[in-house]
Design an enzyme around this catalytic site. Structure first.
Site, mmCIF file in Angstrom:
data_model
loop_
_atom_site.group_PDB
_atom_site.id
_atom_site.type_symbol
_atom_site.label_atom_id
_atom_site.label_comp_id
_atom_site.label_asym_id
_atom_site.label_seq_id
_atom_site.Cartn_x
_atom_site.Cartn_y
_atom_site.Cartn_z
ATOM 1 N N ARG A 185 -33.653 -40.157 29.183
ATOM 2 C CA ARG A 185 -32.030 -40.261 30.162
ATOM 3 C C ARG A 185 -32.358 -38.502 30.072
ATOM 4 O O ARG A 185 -31.502 -37.571 30.011
ATOM 5 C CB ARG A 185 -30.952 -40.075 29.732
ATOM 6 C CG ARG A 185 -30.875 -41.911 29.556
ATOM 7 C CD ARG A 185 -29.115 -42.617 28.972
ATOM 8 N NE ARG A 185 -29.208 -43.776 29.130
ATOM 9 C CZ ARG A 185 -27.896 -44.397 29.995
ATOM 10 N NH1 ARG A 185 -27.119 -42.952 30.331
ATOM 11 N NH2 ARG A 185 -27.805 -45.466 30.218
ATOM 12 N N ARG A 219 -25.851 -30.248 13.775
ATOM 13 C CA ARG A 219 -25.250 -30.041 14.558
ATOM 14 C C ARG A 219 -25.695 -28.184 15.003
ATOM 15 O O ARG A 219 -24.422 -27.150 14.325
ATOM 16 C CB ARG A 219 -24.537 -30.552 15.334
ATOM 17 C CG ARG A 219 -23.470 -29.121 16.586
ATOM 18 C CD ARG A 219 -22.204 -30.206 17.257
ATOM 19 N NE ARG A 219 -21.128 -29.702 17.773
ATOM 20 C CZ ARG A 219 -21.837 -29.552 19.504
ATOM 21 N NH1 ARG A 219 -22.707 -29.230 19.516
ATOM 22 N NH2 ARG A 219 -20.885 -28.910 19.484
ATOM 23 N N ILE A 220 -25.708 -28.041 16.008
ATOM 24 C CA ILE A 220 -26.051 -26.466 16.594
ATOM 25 C C ILE A 220 -25.655 -26.027 17.854
ATOM 26 O O ILE A 220 -26.238 -26.797 18.978
ATOM 27 C CB ILE A 220 -27.306 -25.461 15.978
ATOM 28 C CG1 ILE A 220 -28.452 -26.231 17.044
ATOM 29 C CG2 ILE A 220 -27.842 -25.117 14.572
ATOM 30 C CD1 ILE A 220 -29.891 -26.204 17.394
ATOM 31 N N GLY A 221 -23.935 -25.536 17.908
ATOM 32 C CA GLY A 221 -23.584 -25.786 19.244
ATOM 33 C C GLY A 221 -22.642 -24.414 19.577
ATOM 34 O O GLY A 221 -22.300 -23.810 19.141
ATOM 35 N N SER A 222 -22.144 -24.404 20.317
ATOM 36 C CA SER A 222 -20.435 -23.951 20.833
ATOM 37 C C SER A 222 -19.177 -24.197 21.279
ATOM 38 O O SER A 222 -19.454 -25.116 20.483
ATOM 39 C CB SER A 222 -21.061 -23.307 22.556
ATOM 40 O OG SER A 222 -20.803 -24.571 23.487
ATOM 41 N N MET A 240 -16.380 -30.654 20.976
ATOM 42 C CA MET A 240 -16.528 -31.923 20.978
ATOM 43 C C MET A 240 -17.011 -32.973 20.797
ATOM 44 O O MET A 240 -17.110 -34.234 20.885
ATOM 45 C CB MET A 240 -16.538 -31.892 22.609
ATOM 46 C CG MET A 240 -15.929 -31.151 23.207
ATOM 47 S SD MET A 240 -15.759 -31.373 25.252
ATOM 48 C CE MET A 240 -14.622 -32.806 25.224
ATOM 49 N N GLU A 241 -17.945 -32.937 19.521
ATOM 50 C CA GLU A 241 -19.029 -33.160 18.841
ATOM 51 C C GLU A 241 -18.498 -33.578 17.407
ATOM 52 O O GLU A 241 -19.270 -34.770 16.564
ATOM 53 C CB GLU A 241 -20.327 -33.175 19.102
ATOM 54 C CG GLU A 241 -20.487 -33.439 20.782
ATOM 55 C CD GLU A 241 -20.145 -32.113 21.424
ATOM 56 O OE1 GLU A 241 -20.322 -30.759 21.002
ATOM 57 O OE2 GLU A 241 -20.514 -32.416 22.006
ATOM 58 N N GLY A 295 -26.361 -29.648 21.796
ATOM 59 C CA GLY A 295 -26.225 -30.658 22.594
ATOM 60 C C GLY A 295 -26.476 -31.057 24.421
ATOM 61 O O GLY A 295 -27.580 -32.051 24.436
ATOM 62 N N ARG A 301 -32.284 -27.158 25.492
ATOM 63 C CA ARG A 301 -32.237 -26.041 24.796
ATOM 64 C C ARG A 301 -32.976 -26.507 23.508
ATOM 65 O O ARG A 301 -33.684 -26.007 22.596
ATOM 66 C CB ARG A 301 -31.004 -26.198 23.947
ATOM 67 C CG ARG A 301 -29.778 -25.498 23.435
ATOM 68 C CD ARG A 301 -30.421 -24.037 22.833
ATOM 69 N NE ARG A 301 -29.722 -23.082 24.335
ATOM 70 C CZ ARG A 301 -29.344 -22.696 24.232
ATOM 71 N NH1 ARG A 301 -28.300 -22.183 23.650
ATOM 72 N NH2 ARG A 301 -28.787 -21.175 25.489
ATOM 73 N N HIS A 331 -32.200 -45.629 23.590
ATOM 74 C CA HIS A 331 -31.767 -44.115 24.493
ATOM 75 C C HIS A 331 -33.128 -43.313 23.817
ATOM 76 O O HIS A 331 -32.635 -42.556 23.945
ATOM 77 C CB HIS A 331 -30.870 -44.058 23.822
ATOM 78 C CG HIS A 331 -29.190 -44.571 23.980
ATOM 79 N ND1 HIS A 331 -29.051 -45.854 22.771
ATOM 80 C CD2 HIS A 331 -28.703 -44.966 24.621
ATOM 81 C CE1 HIS A 331 -28.308 -46.731 22.985
ATOM 82 N NE2 HIS A 331 -27.868 -46.353 24.432
ATOM 83 N N ASP A 359 -16.941 -18.899 23.565
ATOM 84 C CA ASP A 359 -15.068 -18.279 24.770
ATOM 85 C C ASP A 359 -13.634 -18.457 23.824
ATOM 86 O O ASP A 359 -13.766 -19.094 23.090
ATOM 87 C CB ASP A 359 -15.239 -19.441 26.121
ATOM 88 C CG ASP A 359 -15.069 -20.617 25.205
ATOM 89 O OD1 ASP A 359 -16.229 -21.539 25.411
ATOM 90 O OD2 ASP A 359 -13.612 -21.639 25.427
ATOM 91 N N ARG A 410 -24.948 -14.926 25.644
ATOM 92 C CA ARG A 410 -25.191 -16.583 24.473
ATOM 93 C C ARG A 410 -26.129 -16.969 23.755
ATOM 94 O O ARG A 410 -26.670 -17.063 22.817
ATOM 95 C CB ARG A 410 -25.044 -18.097 24.924
ATOM 96 C CG ARG A 410 -23.066 -18.283 25.194
ATOM 97 C CD ARG A 410 -23.013 -19.954 25.492
ATOM 98 N NE ARG A 410 -24.334 -20.814 27.303
ATOM 99 C CZ ARG A 410 -22.829 -20.547 27.767
ATOM 100 N NH1 ARG A 410 -22.151 -20.426 27.664
ATOM 101 N NH2 ARG A 410 -23.145 -21.118 29.032
HETATM 102 N N1 ADE Z 1 -17.414 -25.950 23.830
HETATM 103 C C1 ADE Z 1 -17.683 -24.733 23.703
HETATM 104 N N2 ADE Z 1 -16.242 -23.864 24.062
HETATM 105 C C2 ADE Z 1 -14.912 -25.419 24.600
HETATM 106 C C3 ADE Z 1 -13.920 -25.784 24.746
HETATM 107 N N3 ADE Z 1 -13.284 -24.625 24.933
HETATM 108 N N4 ADE Z 1 -13.196 -26.753 24.443
HETATM 109 C C4 ADE Z 1 -13.735 -27.246 24.086
HETATM 110 N N5 ADE Z 1 -15.608 -27.126 24.242
HETATM 111 C C5 ADE Z 1 -15.846 -26.427 24.283
#
Ligand code: ADE
Length: 238
Positions: A48, A92-95, A186-187, A25, A29, A9, A210, A223
């Site tokens: 990928r 990790r830098i995420g939302s 989710m991670e 993710g 980004r 990968h 959100d 964002r």
């Molecule tokens: N990442 C950002 N918003 C989310 C949500 N509502 N559920 C799962 N993962 C997210």
């Protein structure tokens, strides 16, 4: 497992990846971060389209690698980073979606613990449940850095879910919220478990994108500002 770099990968060679890796993710980004925050950048992964780059921030060598969404995807990339490339710090830098009522759009959450509905831990055959947690060292440093930048992050439990469109919708999320869980993404669980199993450091820094209970979501444009605040914390931490 008899394997090494490059991997199925990741076509980076051994030595191409820094000891500290930022993990968005979205692979685009990763590209944006490399192009806008790092110097002397080299792209090491194209497999990928899951872009990975190494460059320098304030003279420190760091990498940034897209992970994709969900535990299986981040599980693969981080396992390989740790075991085949010698990565020691994974950030990790995420939302995330807000679960706690005090959280507003764009707030910063740091995941101290990661609750999950994922089956990722089953591979370890533990005689009980495992509590995936962040590296205390990275966590405490990140909080200090955030405060020095005038940002008050909310630190606590997060939920790492396998489903974005859960069949029990808000009802399911409300049960986690009742337990004081701050936000859903989710991670984090796979990241924290891979790091724990290997004895390396991991942390999850999130921006609220959100608020499911309020029916609010950010636009991509909005964002960006919040994302920059999170990046400034992560880069100083690296
Ligand atoms: N990442 C950002 N918003 C989310 C949500 N509502 N559920 C799962 N993962 C997210």
């Amino acid at each position: 497992m008899a394997m090494g770099a490059p991997t199925p990968h990741n076509n980076g060679k051994l030595g191409d990846i820094a000891e500290t890796v930022l993990l968005p993710g979205d692979p685009l980004r990763a590209k944006f971060i490399a192009e806008n925050f790092l110097e002397d950048v080299v792209q090491y992964n194209t497999v990928r389209g899951m872009n990975g780059y190494t460059g320098y921030y304030k003279g420190r060598r760091i990498s940034v690698q897209g992970t994709g969404m969900g535990c299986p995807s981040i599980g693969i990339y981080t396992y390989e980073l740790i075991h085949f490339y010698g990565v020691k710090n994974l950030i990790r830098i995420g939302s995330a979606g807000a679960l706690h009522e005090d959280l507003k759009m764009h707030d910063i959450v740091i995941g101290m613990g990661s609750c999950t509905d994922s089956n990722y831990a089953s591979q370890y055959n533990l005689p009980g449940t495992f509590a995936p947690t962040a590296s205390y060292e990275l966590l405490s440093k990140a909080v200090d850095i955030a405060k020095s930048q005038g940002v008050e992050p909310k630190v606590g439990n997060i939920l790492c879910s396998d489903v974005f469109y859960g069949d029990d919708g808000l009802e399911g999320l409300a049960k986690w919220a009742k337990m004081g869980v701050l936000a859903v993404e989710m991670e984090s669980a796979a990241l924290y478990m891979n790091a724990a199993r290997a004895g390396v450091n991991a942390l999850c820094i999130l921006t609220i994108s959100d608020c499911p209970f309020k029916g609010e979501a950010t636009t991509a444009m909005e964002r960006q500002t919040a994302f920059t605040r999170m990046m400034n914390i992560a880069l100083e931490l690296a």
